[in-house]
Structure formats: C-alpha cells, structure tokens
Design an enzyme around this catalytic site. Structure first.
Site, PDB file in Angstrom:
ATOM      1  N   ASP A 279       1.862   3.942   2.871  1.00  0.00           N
ATOM      2  CA  ASP A 279       0.817   4.785   2.271  1.00  0.00           C
ATOM      3  C   ASP A 279       1.414   5.934   1.453  1.00  0.00           C
ATOM      4  OD1 ASP A 279      -1.737   5.613   1.652  1.00  0.00           O
ATOM      5  OD2 ASP A 279      -2.304   6.185   3.667  1.00  0.00           O
ATOM      6  N   ASP A 280       1.626   7.078   2.092  1.00  0.00           N
ATOM      7  CA  ASP A 280       2.244   8.254   1.463  1.00  0.00           C
ATOM      8  C   ASP A 280       3.372   8.699   2.396  1.00  0.00           C
ATOM      9  OD1 ASP A 280       0.175   9.062  -0.819  1.00  0.00           O
ATOM     10  OD2 ASP A 280      -0.974   8.512   0.960  1.00  0.00           O
TER      11      ASP A 280
ATOM     12  N   HIS B 212       0.864  -1.194   0.000  1.00  0.00           N
ATOM     13  CA  HIS B 212       0.000   0.000   0.000  1.00  0.00           C
ATOM     14  C   HIS B 212       0.892   1.233   0.000  1.00  0.00           C
ATOM     15  CE1 HIS B 212      -3.882   1.989   1.790  1.00  0.00           C
ATOM     16  NE2 HIS B 212      -3.167   2.874   1.109  1.00  0.00           N
TER      17      HIS B 212
ATOM     18  N   GLU C 206     -11.389   3.348   6.156  1.00  0.00           N
ATOM     19  CA  GLU C 206     -10.386   4.262   6.723  1.00  0.00           C
ATOM     20  C   GLU C 206     -11.173   5.394   7.396  1.00  0.00           C
ATOM     21  OE1 GLU C 206      -6.703   7.171   5.270  1.00  0.00           O
ATOM     22  OE2 GLU C 206      -8.188   6.484   3.815  1.00  0.00           O
TER      23      GLU C 206
ATOM     24  N   HIS D 144       1.376   4.843  -2.398  1.00  0.00           N
ATOM     25  CA  HIS D 144       1.033   5.730  -3.514  1.00  0.00           C
ATOM     26  C   HIS D 144       2.320   6.405  -3.959  1.00  0.00           C
ATOM     27  CE1 HIS D 144      -3.293   5.332  -2.648  1.00  0.00           C
ATOM     28  NE2 HIS D 144      -2.890   5.265  -1.384  1.00  0.00           N
TER      29      HIS D 144
ATOM     30  N   HIS E 196      -9.530   0.963  -1.335  1.00  0.00           N
ATOM     31  CA  HIS E 196      -9.502   1.613  -0.027  1.00  0.00           C
ATOM     32  C   HIS E 196     -10.911   1.537   0.567  1.00  0.00           C
ATOM     33  CE1 HIS E 196      -5.721   3.037  -1.472  1.00  0.00           C
ATOM     34  NE2 HIS E 196      -5.565   3.990  -0.564  1.00  0.00           N
TER      35      HIS E 196
END
EC number: 3.5.4.2
Length: 337
Positions: A275-276, A14, A197, A16, A194
C-alpha cells in the site's frame, strides 16, 4: 519460515508510489527544491506516522508529496522503491500514482509520468523487475476533475495500463465515477478500485458491477456479505489486501484479527501488498512476515499469495506462466527444508 518468506518471489499489485517516499529522500528533495517542511529530522517525521484513520494518514501523505516537483524527483522516488523490491524479491510490480495530487499544485502530468516511467524502464533493464503503471483518481475530488485527468491518461496509453480509484472512501461511493470508468473502459483501459476498506461491502459490489473492475483494492469488508464472498470465490475476483496498512489505519485492531488468511483458505483470490510502505511500517516481505506471525501458514499457502497475484496481474499469459514456474520451482526446492 522467515528465510522462506524472504526468498519467495513476490508480485505487488497495490502500491502508491507517493507512499514509498522515505523521510530521508523527502528531506533531500525538500532541500533540492528549496521547500520548508515542518520537521527537524527524518526521525521526527517518522514519529508523526501515527494514524487514527484513513483521513489522518492522507493529510500527511499529501503534505509529503509536496516536495516532489521535477521529473528527476519522481525518478528518484520510483528508483528507491524498486531497490526495496529487489531486496524483497519482488519480480513484478503494478504501481499506482495519483496525477491530481500533483496537477492540483501545478506539476505537469508529463513531468510525473516521465519520471516514474523512466525509473521503471531502468528497473526492468538493471534489476530485472517488470512493471505496469495505473493512474488513480482521487475520489474526494469531483467527477469533472477525474474526467480531465482521464484525458491526460489517454494521451499516454503506451505507458499506462489502467485506471484506479483511491483516497477517502467515506462519502464517495463508486457510483460517483461511473461515467469516468465507462469512458476509460471504452478506450481500452483496465480498471481497479479501492473498496471495502473503510466503506461497506456494498462498495465492493458496486465497484465490480458498476465500474466493472478487474481487481478490488482492499476488499476486506467483503465478509459482511456472505453472498458477496461466495461470488468472489466463484468469479475468482482478486482482492489486493494490505495487511500492515489495515492495522495502521485501524481497519483491524491487530493482525490476529485480520481476515486475509481466512479468506485465502476459503478460496478467495487474495494477495498481499504494501500500500504505502513508508507510512505503514513495511514493504512486501514485512507484510508477509507479519501475516505469517499472526496466522502461521504452510509454504504452499504463502506461495499462493504470489500465485494469486500473478493470475491477477496485467501481464501477458507467457510472462504469467514464467513467473508461476519460478514460484513453483522455489516451493519445490524448499519443500523438504
């Protein structure tokens, strides 16, 4: 235990790629492409990474992506991420990219994909890191826009293993993209989404039942539905959890309240991901360390996050077996230390 975590082989599911854009590279690309950005230095930009929720992050995320214009830009972005992977002992990564973030501002789909793909090929050859690419649809945009993006994806089945669904969850349930995902599945693409969340547990159920996903990205709100948790355990449905992201976006107030270790111990197939990483303050090792600091684990539990990720990955069984052996060997070597 920190040294054990640092050396532990890891698998990221996961990530990005646009969220790995370091401020220094953002400034370099802005200069290269003659783009003005509203910050005087990388450090000033870093100070802006304070978010109240998902949307406040997305606003800055899309602004940052604006400096990405050429195939070389996307190559440089991806290569920098892979160097972080190497430092963190990430042996396999499955990266998301958001085609619409770029095509909506006039960047050709092939420009984006070719830059990312070229870097991943070099990553395999020079760094020994295997990878897959997943194209994500932005859920705040229309079904029609997602369908157009899917047509571009289908021209590149040799490079893209699957499709996902990201961006703001509120007001954009999985059902909105049912037909897009059906067409993707019919074409042989794998699917992830997703869910759970910021959105309710029902979004997780809908992603599994309507979109027929192979993995749920995030999924931490599954605990609101006991029957759903039982189903996740029974079906071994993987959750790609992003601990530091969840704190930064106020899904949990602090890591001590995070439920990832509780879910692991219940038997849910949870994995740790970044994630980021630039926006949320940590790559893979940082996430492992933060979780273990708040919820001390034994080595076998830490390794289970990687083993779960290997099982959930989109690689063939032979490579999965190799990676499992690598992790088990590492744990055995460090069990008495």
């Amino acid at each position: 235990m920190n040294a054990f975590i640092q050396g532990l082989p890891k698998v990221e599911l996961h990530l990005h790629i646009e969220g790995s854009l370091e401020p220094e590279l953002m400034f370099k690309l802005a200069k290269r492409n003659g783009i003005d950005i509203p910050y005087s230095s990388p450090s000033e930009l870093r100070e802006a990474y304070q978010f109240e929720d998902l949307q406040s992050f997305l606003d800055l995320y899309y602004q940052g992506a604006n400096v990405l214009r050429t195939e070389q830009d996307f190559y440089d972005l991806t290569w920098e991420y892979l160097e972080h992977c190497k430092a963190d002992n990430v042996i396999h990564t499955e990266i998301f990219f958001d085609p619409q973030t770029h095509t909506e501002r006039g960047i050709d789909f092939d420009t984006v994909l070719n830059g990312i793909s070229r870097a991943l090929t070099d990553g395999r050859e020079k760094l020994g890191i295997t990878s897959q690419i997943i194209a994500c649809f932005l859920r705040h945009l229309s079904e029609e826009s997602a369908m157009e993006t899917l047509q571009s994806v289908l021209k590149h089945r040799d490079k893209i293993i699957g499709v996902g669904l990201d961006s703001s969850e509120k007001g954009h349930p999985p059902a909105k993209f049912l037909r897009v995902f059906q067409q993707a599945k019919e074409a042989g693409l794998l699917t992830v989404a997703h869910a759970g969340e910021e959105g309710p547990a029902q979004n997780i159920t809908d992603a599994i039942e309507m979109l027929e996903v192979s993995r749920v990205d995030h999924g931490v709100r599954c605990v609101e539905d006991e029957a759903l948790v039982g189903s996740l355990i029974e079906t071994k449905m993987p959750l790609t959890v992003c601990p530091l992201s969840n704190i930064k976006l106020c899904v949990f107030d602090e890591m001590g309240q995070h439920n990832i270790v509780e879910l692991l111990r219940k038997g849910v197939a949870v994995t740790i991901n970044s994630d980021d990483p630039v926006y949320f303050g940590g790559y893979m090792t940082d996430n492992f360390l933060a979780v273990n600091q708040a919820h001390p684990m034994i080595k076998e539990e830490l390794a289970k996050f990687t083993l779960n990720a290997i099982d959930a990955s989109f690689i063939d069984n032979e490579l999965k077996a190799q990676y499992r052996h690598k992790v088990e060997q590492y744990v055995a070597q460090h069990s008495s230390m």
